[in-house]
Design a protein around this motif. Structure first.
Motif, PDB file in Angstrom:
ATOM      1  N   ALA A  45      48.100  26.894  23.078  1.00 53.31           N
ATOM      2  CA  ALA A  45      47.559  25.559  23.290  1.00 53.31           C
ATOM      3  C   ALA A  45      46.456  25.653  24.347  1.00 53.31           C
ATOM      4  N   LEU A  46      45.256  25.227  23.980  1.00 52.28           N
ATOM      5  CA  LEU A  46      44.130  25.293  24.909  1.00 52.28           C
ATOM      6  C   LEU A  46      44.168  24.096  25.841  1.00 52.28           C
ATOM      7  N   LEU A  47      44.247  24.373  27.137  1.00 50.74           N
ATOM      8  CA  LEU A  47      44.251  23.342  28.164  1.00 50.74           C
ATOM      9  C   LEU A  47      43.005  23.484  29.029  1.00 50.74           C
ATOM     10  N   THR A  48      42.404  22.359  29.355  1.00 47.42           N
ATOM     11  CA  THR A  48      41.206  22.344  30.190  1.00 47.42           C
ATOM     12  C   THR A  48      41.520  21.655  31.511  1.00 47.42           C
ATOM     13  N   GLY A  49      41.068  22.254  32.592  1.00 46.69           N
ATOM     14  CA  GLY A  49      41.308  21.646  33.891  1.00 46.69           C
ATOM     15  C   GLY A  49      40.377  22.227  34.932  1.00 46.69           C
ATOM     16  N   PHE A  50      40.538  21.772  36.161  1.00 50.76           N
ATOM     17  CA  PHE A  50      39.706  22.232  37.269  1.00 50.76           C
ATOM     18  C   PHE A  50      40.539  23.082  38.217  1.00 50.76           C
ATOM     19  N   VAL A  51      39.929  24.168  38.698  1.00 54.49           N
ATOM     20  CA  VAL A  51      40.617  25.107  39.578  1.00 54.49           C
ATOM     21  C   VAL A  51      39.708  25.468  40.752  1.00 54.49           C
ATOM     22  N   GLY A  52      40.337  25.805  41.874  1.00 60.26           N
ATOM     23  CA  GLY A  52      39.572  26.279  43.019  1.00 60.26           C
ATOM     24  C   GLY A  52      38.962  27.639  42.741  1.00 60.26           C
ATOM     25  N   GLY A  53      37.788  27.904  43.323  1.00 62.41           N
ATOM     26  CA  GLY A  53      37.056  29.138  43.051  1.00 62.41           C
ATOM     27  C   GLY A  53      37.806  30.391  43.448  1.00 62.41           C
ATOM     28  N   GLU A  54      38.735  30.293  44.414  1.00 63.80           N
ATOM     29  CA  GLU A  54      39.467  31.481  44.846  1.00 63.80           C
ATOM     30  C   GLU A  54      40.423  31.993  43.770  1.00 63.80           C
ATOM     31  N   LYS A  55      40.658  31.195  42.729  1.00 59.77           N
ATOM     32  CA  LYS A  55      41.563  31.630  41.649  1.00 59.77           C
ATOM     33  C   LYS A  55      40.798  32.085  40.404  1.00 59.77           C
ATOM     34  N   LYS A  56      39.475  32.188  40.498  1.00 59.94           N
ATOM     35  CA  LYS A  56      38.665  32.605  39.342  1.00 59.94           C
ATOM     36  C   LYS A  56      39.108  33.951  38.798  1.00 59.94           C
ATOM     37  N   ALA A  57      39.215  34.926  39.678  1.00 59.57           N
ATOM     38  CA  ALA A  57      39.531  36.283  39.222  1.00 59.57           C
ATOM     39  C   ALA A  57      40.921  36.344  38.603  1.00 59.57           C
ATOM     40  N   PHE A  58      41.860  35.608  39.154  1.00 59.61           N
ATOM     41  CA  PHE A  58      43.216  35.581  38.588  1.00 59.61           C
ATOM     42  C   PHE A  58      43.203  35.037  37.169  1.00 59.61           C
ATOM     43  N   LEU A  59      42.471  33.955  36.948  1.00 60.33           N
ATOM     44  CA  LEU A  59      42.440  33.359  35.609  1.00 60.33           C
ATOM     45  C   LEU A  59      41.638  34.197  34.628  1.00 60.33           C
ATOM     46  N   ALA A  60      40.683  34.971  35.117  1.00 65.62           N
ATOM     47  CA  ALA A  60      39.880  35.818  34.234  1.00 65.62           C
ATOM     48  C   ALA A  60      40.530  37.174  33.972  1.00 65.62           C
ATOM     49  N   ASN A  61      41.594  37.479  34.682  1.00 69.83           N
ATOM     50  CA  ASN A  61      42.291  38.754  34.525  1.00 69.83           C
ATOM     51  C   ASN A  61      42.874  38.853  33.112  1.00 69.83           C
ATOM     52  N   PRO A  62      42.556  39.906  32.349  1.00 70.49           N
ATOM     53  CA  PRO A  62      43.120  40.044  31.002  1.00 70.49           C
ATOM     54  C   PRO A  62      44.646  40.015  30.994  1.00 70.49           C
ATOM     55  N   ARG A  63      45.275  40.520  32.042  1.00 69.59           N
ATOM     56  CA  ARG A  63      46.743  40.488  32.095  1.00 69.59           C
ATOM     57  C   ARG A  63      47.246  39.050  32.227  1.00 69.59           C
ATOM     58  N   THR A  64      46.528  38.241  33.001  1.00 68.67           N
ATOM     59  CA  THR A  64      46.892  36.831  33.118  1.00 68.67           C
ATOM     60  C   THR A  64      46.721  36.124  31.781  1.00 68.67           C
ATOM     61  N   ILE A  65      45.600  36.383  31.128  1.00 68.44           N
ATOM     62  CA  ILE A  65      45.315  35.739  29.840  1.00 68.44           C
ATOM     63  C   ILE A  65      46.385  36.089  28.822  1.00 68.44           C
ATOM     64  N   ASP A  66      46.765  37.362  28.759  1.00 62.64           N
ATOM     65  CA  ASP A  66      47.782  37.786  27.791  1.00 62.64           C
ATOM     66  C   ASP A  66      49.140  37.159  28.105  1.00 62.64           C
ATOM     67  N   ALA A  67      49.499  37.117  29.380  1.00 60.42           N
ATOM     68  CA  ALA A  67      50.790  36.544  29.762  1.00 60.42           C
ATOM     69  C   ALA A  67      50.841  35.051  29.451  1.00 60.42           C
ATOM     70  N   LEU A  68      49.740  34.350  29.726  1.00 61.60           N
ATOM     71  CA  LEU A  68      49.702  32.930  29.394  1.00 61.60           C
ATOM     72  C   LEU A  68      49.759  32.706  27.894  1.00 61.60           C
ATOM     73  N   ALA A  69      49.062  33.553  27.145  1.00 65.83           N
ATOM     74  CA  ALA A  69      49.103  33.437  25.682  1.00 65.83           C
ATOM     75  C   ALA A  69      50.518  33.653  25.173  1.00 65.83           C
ATOM     76  N   GLY A  70      51.224  34.594  25.778  1.00 63.73           N
ATOM     77  CA  GLY A  70      52.608  34.826  25.381  1.00 63.73           C
ATOM     78  C   GLY A  70      53.493  33.630  25.658  1.00 63.73           C
ATOM     79  N   ALA A  71      53.121  32.832  26.671  1.00 65.37           N
ATOM     80  CA  ALA A  71      53.872  31.612  26.985  1.00 65.37           C
ATOM     81  C   ALA A  71      53.363  30.411  26.197  1.00 65.37           C
ATOM     82  N   GLY A  72      52.313  30.621  25.381  1.00 61.83           N
ATOM     83  CA  GLY A  72      51.807  29.551  24.525  1.00 61.83           C
ATOM     84  C   GLY A  72      50.626  28.787  25.072  1.00 61.83           C
ATOM     85  N   PHE A  73      49.914  29.366  26.063  1.00 63.33           N
ATOM     86  CA  PHE A  73      48.812  28.644  26.689  1.00 63.33           C
ATOM     87  C   PHE A  73      47.545  29.483  26.747  1.00 63.33           C
ATOM     88  N   ALA A  74      46.407  28.806  26.634  1.00 61.10           N
ATOM     89  CA  ALA A  74      45.095  29.372  26.950  1.00 61.10           C
ATOM     90  C   ALA A  74      44.413  28.362  27.859  1.00 61.10           C
TER      91      ALA A  74
END
Length: 363
Positions: free
Chosen positions: A36-65
């Motif tokens: 499920a694609l969710l859109t929102g606003f995040v602080g800049g200090e979390k950019k790298a965490f959200l762009a991390n391929p491991r984060t993306i894969d883990a979120l996808a496994g939980a049903g989120f992008a």
């Protein structure tokens, strides 16, 4: 970042999330589904965490992008042009923002702290050595650098020179730089911490009038103030001790920078002047609460607090967990730099005090 750019937003992980979603779709088994694609606003200090391929894969496994659009923590809960975009979630960097969001009539369904990072003062080894000799800074039993921030702020307000504080190689008067407190959370947190220190306790409406002028003076002396904690940290690293002798930031920023390129850190650590995190005594914790604004985002809180994503947040980006403890992964290059726990913590002033202080600083 211009308002136009913020208004349209930057999809920090949109392309990667879409690619991950396509992969799951092509797998074609009942066990996989499009996130499920969710859109929102995040602080800049979390950019790298959200762009991390491991984060993306883990979120996808939980049903989120996530399409995380960068915005300052203060503006994301107050700016009409951002809230008009009807975000699914907000992810600021301070628990006070939850209260401010509600006072601004943002319909918060759920909120929970997902990550933590204490506020630190970034400086340089030669500056820290001078401050230690002058008695303004020290090292604890474990070797972590600490600073008597109240003493330093009083010195700044008294127009003390760097030379009088033991740092003769720096020109002019002592100063500290933070982000714009009306836009960015690290500046917001520093304003609250400074008010507390100058008040001698948690700043209240009754004492705010007696300290607000000094807080205003501290920010006025900074000159230009960045709108982003991430941008200020990048400027600090690029500018060196002459341009940025002391800046306010989050503990995880230097940890994340070291982890991203350990070989670079080995070179930097051997140099005559290297980045140092000074822990104010006391400091404040920058909690990162996830605010769910729509039903589809409610489950995102559970996903982000899962052990898998918590481990990624610590191991790759240096974020502590919801209770303020570091993770279990070992970082040989940073283990000695990060205290296991911080006991000298002061609460932030309540939202009404901070809003009054922000109005004073904006003026």
């Amino acid at each position: 970042m211009s308002m136009t750019r913020r208004a349209f937003g930057l999809g920090l992980v949109g392309a990667s999330a879409a690619a991950t979603g396509g992969y799951l779709y092509l797998r074609g088994t009942p066990l996989f589904r499009d996130p499920a694609l969710l859109t929102g606003f995040v602080g800049g200090e979390k950019k790298a965490f959200l762009a991390n391929p491991r984060t993306i894969d883990a979120l996808a496994g939980a049903g989120f992008a996530l399409n995380g659009r960068q915005a300052g923590s203060v503006e994301m809960v107050r700016a009409p042009e951002l809230l008009a975009q009807s975000p699914d979630f907000l992810w600021p960097s301070s628990s006070v923002m939850v209260e401010i969001a509600r006072e601004n009539n943002v319909q918060v369904r759920r909120s929970q702290v997902v990550l933590n990072s204490p506020i630190v003062v970034y400086s340089w080894s030669n500056v820290v050595d001078g401050l230690i000799k002058a008695g303004t800074a020290a090292r604890d039993a474990a070797g972590h650098a600490t600073i008597d921030l109240l003493a330093f702020l009083k010195a700044v307000l008294a127009d003390a020179t760097w030379a009088s504080l033991g740092v003769g190689e720096l020109f002019g008067k002592a100063r500290i730089t933070a982000t714009d407190p009306n836009l960015s959370n690290s500046g917001f947190m520093f304003a609250g911490l400074a008010a507390n220190l100058l008040a001698g306790d948690v700043a209240t409406p009754a004492v705010l009038g007696s300290v607000a002028g000094d807080v205003e003076s501290l920010f006025r002396r900074m000159g230009y103030k960045s709108h982003s904690s991430g941008s200020l940290f990048e400027d600090y690293l690029a500018g060196g001790p002459g341009a940025y002798p002391m800046v306010v930031g989050y503990e995880n920023q230097l940890v994340e920078w070291i982890i991203a390129d350990p070989e670079r850190w080995v070179r930097v650590a051997k140099s005559a002047n290297r980045p140092v995190a000074l822990y104010p005594v006391p400091t404040v914790y920058s909690a990162h609460p996830l605010l769910s604004l729509k039903p589809g985002a409610d489950g995102l809180i559970e996903a982000l607090t899962s052990s898998e994503l918590q481990n990624i947040a610590w191991a790759d980006h240096g974020f502590r967990g919801p209770l303020g403890a570091p993770g279990t992964a070992s970082h040989p290059d940073v283990a000695a730099m990060v205290p296991e726990r911080l006991d000298a913590i002061t609460p932030m002033p309540e939202a009404s005090v901070m809003l009054a202080l922000l109005a004073r600083l904006a003026a």
